[in-house]
Motif scaffolding. Structure first.
Motif, PDB file in Angstrom:
ATOM      1  N   LEU A  10       0.903  -1.250   0.001  1.00 42.74           N
ATOM      2  CA  LEU A  10      -0.032  -0.137  -0.016  1.00 42.74           C
ATOM      3  C   LEU A  10       0.942   1.136   0.044  1.00 42.74           C
ATOM      4  O   LEU A  10       1.976   1.375   0.762  1.00 42.74           O
ATOM      5  N   SER A  11       0.399   2.246  -0.894  1.00 40.04           N
ATOM      6  CA  SER A  11       1.218   3.700  -0.491  1.00 40.04           C
ATOM      7  C   SER A  11      -0.110   4.315  -0.033  1.00 40.04           C
ATOM      8  O   SER A  11      -1.084   4.641  -0.562  1.00 40.04           O
ATOM      9  N   LEU A  12       0.657   5.243   1.082  1.00 44.86           N
ATOM     10  CA  LEU A  12       0.049   6.065   1.948  1.00 44.86           C
ATOM     11  C   LEU A  12       0.357   7.332   1.831  1.00 44.86           C
ATOM     12  O   LEU A  12       0.823   7.847   2.720  1.00 44.86           O
ATOM     13  N   PRO A  13       0.153   8.171   0.711  1.00 44.82           N
ATOM     14  CA  PRO A  13       0.801   9.329   0.666  1.00 44.82           C
ATOM     15  C   PRO A  13       0.244  10.622   1.667  1.00 44.82           C
ATOM     16  O   PRO A  13       1.170  11.579   2.158  1.00 44.82           O
ATOM     17  N   TYR A  14      -0.976  10.401   2.153  1.00 43.58           N
ATOM     18  CA  TYR A  14      -1.633  11.537   2.991  1.00 43.58           C
ATOM     19  C   TYR A  14      -1.333  11.009   4.548  1.00 43.58           C
ATOM     20  O   TYR A  14      -1.833  11.877   5.383  1.00 43.58           O
ATOM     21  N   HIS A  16       0.737  10.659   7.860  1.00 39.51           N
ATOM     22  CA  HIS A  16       2.225  11.501   8.322  1.00 39.51           C
ATOM     23  C   HIS A  16       2.638  10.844   9.561  1.00 39.51           C
ATOM     24  O   HIS A  16       3.428  11.138  10.132  1.00 39.51           O
ATOM     25  N   SER A  17       1.816   9.946  10.085  1.00 40.30           N
ATOM     26  CA  SER A  17       2.481   9.185  11.242  1.00 40.30           C
ATOM     27  C   SER A  17       2.175   7.530  11.157  1.00 40.30           C
ATOM     28  O   SER A  17       1.271   7.184  10.553  1.00 40.30           O
ATOM     29  N   LEU A  18       2.710   6.903  12.096  1.00 39.71           N
ATOM     30  CA  LEU A  18       2.504   5.513  12.250  1.00 39.71           C
ATOM     31  C   LEU A  18       1.263   5.110  12.745  1.00 39.71           C
ATOM     32  O   LEU A  18       0.676   4.117  12.281  1.00 39.71           O
ATOM     33  N   LYS A  19       0.569   5.939  13.730  1.00 38.36           N
ATOM     34  CA  LYS A  19      -0.867   5.934  14.332  1.00 38.36           C
ATOM     35  C   LYS A  19      -1.713   5.959  12.931  1.00 38.36           C
ATOM     36  O   LYS A  19      -2.693   5.289  13.009  1.00 38.36           O
ATOM     37  N   GLY A  20      -1.543   6.990  12.093  1.00 44.27           N
ATOM     38  CA  GLY A  20      -2.526   6.844  10.986  1.00 44.27           C
ATOM     39  C   GLY A  20      -2.374   5.701  10.200  1.00 44.27           C
ATOM     40  O   GLY A  20      -3.421   5.273   9.572  1.00 44.27           O
ATOM     41  N   ARG A  21      -1.114   5.050   9.948  1.00 43.22           N
ATOM     42  CA  ARG A  21      -0.911   3.967   9.174  1.00 43.22           C
ATOM     43  C   ARG A  21      -1.801   2.866   9.848  1.00 43.22           C
ATOM     44  O   ARG A  21      -2.131   2.039   9.254  1.00 43.22           O
ATOM     45  N   GLU A  49       4.384   3.859   3.401  1.00 40.24           N
ATOM     46  CA  GLU A  49       4.098   2.710   3.122  1.00 40.24           C
ATOM     47  C   GLU A  49       3.844   1.787   3.906  1.00 40.24           C
ATOM     48  O   GLU A  49       4.043   1.490   5.005  1.00 40.24           O
ATOM     49  N   ALA A  50       3.108   0.638   3.386  1.00 48.40           N
ATOM     50  CA  ALA A  50       2.563  -0.657   4.319  1.00 48.40           C
ATOM     51  C   ALA A  50       2.527  -1.882   3.556  1.00 48.40           C
ATOM     52  O   ALA A  50       2.313  -1.759   2.172  1.00 48.40           O
ATOM     53  N   THR A  51       2.724  -2.967   4.042  1.00 52.37           N
ATOM     54  CA  THR A  51       2.363  -4.310   3.515  1.00 52.37           C
ATOM     55  C   THR A  51       1.994  -4.990   4.238  1.00 52.37           C
ATOM     56  O   THR A  51       2.170  -5.333   5.432  1.00 52.37           O
ATOM     57  N   LEU A  52       0.954  -5.836   3.552  1.00 53.79           N
ATOM     58  CA  LEU A  52      -0.146  -7.070   4.642  1.00 53.79           C
ATOM     59  C   LEU A  52       0.230  -8.446   3.827  1.00 53.79           C
ATOM     60  O   LEU A  52       0.355  -8.340   2.633  1.00 53.79           O
TER      61      LEU A  52
END
Length: 91
Positions: A10-14, A16-21, A49-52
């Protein structure tokens, strides 16, 4: 019987923190949990960025492909603002 191993990048451009991800990933994981899947967050420390990792069993190849398409459509319909790539392997 097929074992399916899949990765969603996943691409999470908006975000800004690990809590939001973490909030987004928990929402996706909760939606996928009800589909008899094993879901694991294997992301690094970068919040944009995130990976599941996903694993499940399927009796036939057609069932496996149908479930993969369902996962893709679920992520896309639930979070249309997120861009993602999905790769999978049938064993």
């Amino acid at each position: 019987m097929f074992i399916v191993s899949a990765y969603i990048d996943l691409s999470l451009p908006y975000v800004h923190s690990l809590k939001g991800r973490r909030k987004i990933l928990h929402s996706i994981k909760d939606r996928l949990k009800h589909r008899n899947l094993s879901v694991l967050d294997i992301s690094g420390e970068y919040p944009k960025e995130a990976t599941l990792a996903i694993c499940f069993l399927a009796p036939t190849k057609e069932d496996a492909l149908k479930k993969i398409q369902h996962i893709e459509s679920l992520v896309q319909s639930s979070f249309p603002e997120i861009t993602f790539d999905m790769s999978y392997e049938l064993l």
